[in-house]
Design an enzyme around this catalytic site. Structure first.
Site, PDB file in Angstrom:
ATOM      1  N   ASP A   1       0.759  -1.150  -0.076  1.00 22.25           N
ATOM      2  CA  ASP A   1      -0.084  -0.055  -0.074  1.00 22.25           C
ATOM      3  C   ASP A   1       0.996   1.229   0.062  1.00 22.25           C
ATOM      4  OD1 ASP A   1      -2.345  -1.313   0.049  1.00 22.25           O
ATOM      5  OD2 ASP A   1      -3.047  -0.742   2.135  1.00 22.25           O
ATOM      6  N   ASP A   2       0.254   2.566  -0.338  1.00 20.26           N
ATOM      7  CA  ASP A   2       0.931   3.634  -0.264  1.00 20.26           C
ATOM      8  C   ASP A   2       1.904   3.673  -1.243  1.00 20.26           C
ATOM      9  OD1 ASP A   2      -0.860   4.117   1.788  1.00 20.26           O
ATOM     10  OD2 ASP A   2       0.555   3.669   3.394  1.00 20.26           O
TER      11      ASP A   2
ATOM     12  N   HIS B   1      -7.758   4.142   0.822  1.00 21.36           N
ATOM     13  CA  HIS B   1      -6.709   4.354   2.096  1.00 21.36           C
ATOM     14  C   HIS B   1      -7.404   4.649   3.310  1.00 21.36           C
ATOM     15  CE1 HIS B   1      -2.987   6.051   3.529  1.00 21.36           C
ATOM     16  NE2 HIS B   1      -3.487   7.207   3.578  1.00 21.36           N
TER      17      HIS B   1
END
Length: 306
Positions: free
Chosen positions: A13-14, A134
């Site tokens: 993620d991110d 998110h």
């Protein structure tokens, strides 16, 4: 080769949050510990991340962001319900509080999600292979209906449903995290009929809440995989000769962000600047973890392979 017991998507993620996070995720992919990434298109390193994903042919989806940094969709600050007077999103808990108070416009949520998809296409040249939220905003009440509608109309086939088996037996998690994760799970369960109604798919099992940051280890991953195999679609583990369990492991690897470098417009947060990101990267790429996958019959893959 024998049929795997589990097809596991390990999603970093991110992606695009900052140069060091992005580089760490790419290193994790090249080392075989990450098999998929989720891009923050409003991250400071989003363009660099997109270039690296193309260069290394990394399977990639969209990490839709409604809580951190600046929005993508241009709206006057005085008319946006999604931002503060300073033009930034309300934050992980601020967004939830504004939603509970009925202060968020779902039309603006939809516009922002569509704008982020368009920016993703501009960066990558194709639609996301999957799309999640998110800080798990995509399963929140009202938001999940808009999110599902956007995915359905754009034919983005996969999302994430963060219901993790074994979560409630993790006594080492602090009370505030347990409370937050319990609410995430309730919201995710309530999202399932919405996603099903729109024809959206997700893996059989979700993992990642109990193995985040310093809680990631060979033993915690082994525990999580065991729970995933037991919680497969056909009951306790896949039946002999039957299809493998499908699962997604959410991870946050990377190298620690430098102060004032990265983020989504407000600079990197404490988690991003901590050693926990690099700890995850080290564990995910450790020979012992890759051996564990082999011992458990786990094959890493991307959403496109499910």
């Amino acid at each position: 080769m024998p049929q795997p017991r589990m097809l596991l998507v390990v999603t970093g993620d991110d992606f695009g949050y900052c140069p060091r996070r992005t580089r760490g995720i790419v290193d994790g992919f090249l080392s075989g510990g990450v098999s998929n990434v989720s891009l923050l298109v409003n991250g400071s390193a989003a363009e660099e991340a997109a270039r690296l994903a193309k260069r290394h042919r990394i399977p990639i989806g969209l990490h839709a962001n409604l809580t951190e940094g600046r929005p993508v969709c241009p709206l006057p600050q005085h008319t946006s319900t999604l931002t503060t007077p300073h033009g930034f999103f309300h934050g992980k808990m601020g967004f939830r509080q504004a939603l509970q108070r009925g202060q968020l416009s779902m039309e603006q949520v939809e516009a922002e999600l569509r704008a982020q998809v368009r920016l993703f296409v501009d960066l990558m040249g194709h639609l996301p292979e999957h799309m999640d939220g998110h800080q798990h905003v995509h399963v929140l009440p009202e938001v999940r209906d808009v999110f599902a509608q956007v995915l359905s109309e754009l034919r983005i086939p996969y999302t994430r449903v963060p219901v993790e088996p074994g979560l409630h037996s993790c006594t080492w998690l602090p009370a505030h995290l347990h409370r937050f994760y319990d609410q995430v799970e309730k919201d995710a369960v309530n999202s399932i009929p919405v996603f099903r109604r729109h024809g959206i798919r997700w893996p059989d099992v979700y993992l990642g809440l109990t193995t985040m940051g310093l809680n990631m280890s060979v033993s915690s991953l082994q525990r999580a995989l065991g729970h995933a195999l037991e919680a497969g679609p056909a009951g306790p583990g896949p039946s002999p000769g039957g299809p493998p369990v499908t699962a997604e492991l959410m991870v946050h690897p990377g190298y620690p962000s430098q102060p004032l470098e990265g983020g989504c417009g407000e600079g990197p947060d404490e988690f991003s600047q901590s050693a926990e990101r690099q700890h995850e990267l080290s564990v995910l790429t450790a020979p012992a973890v890759l051996e564990l996958y082999g011992q458990q019959g786990v094959q890493l893959c991307a959403f496109r392979d499910l």
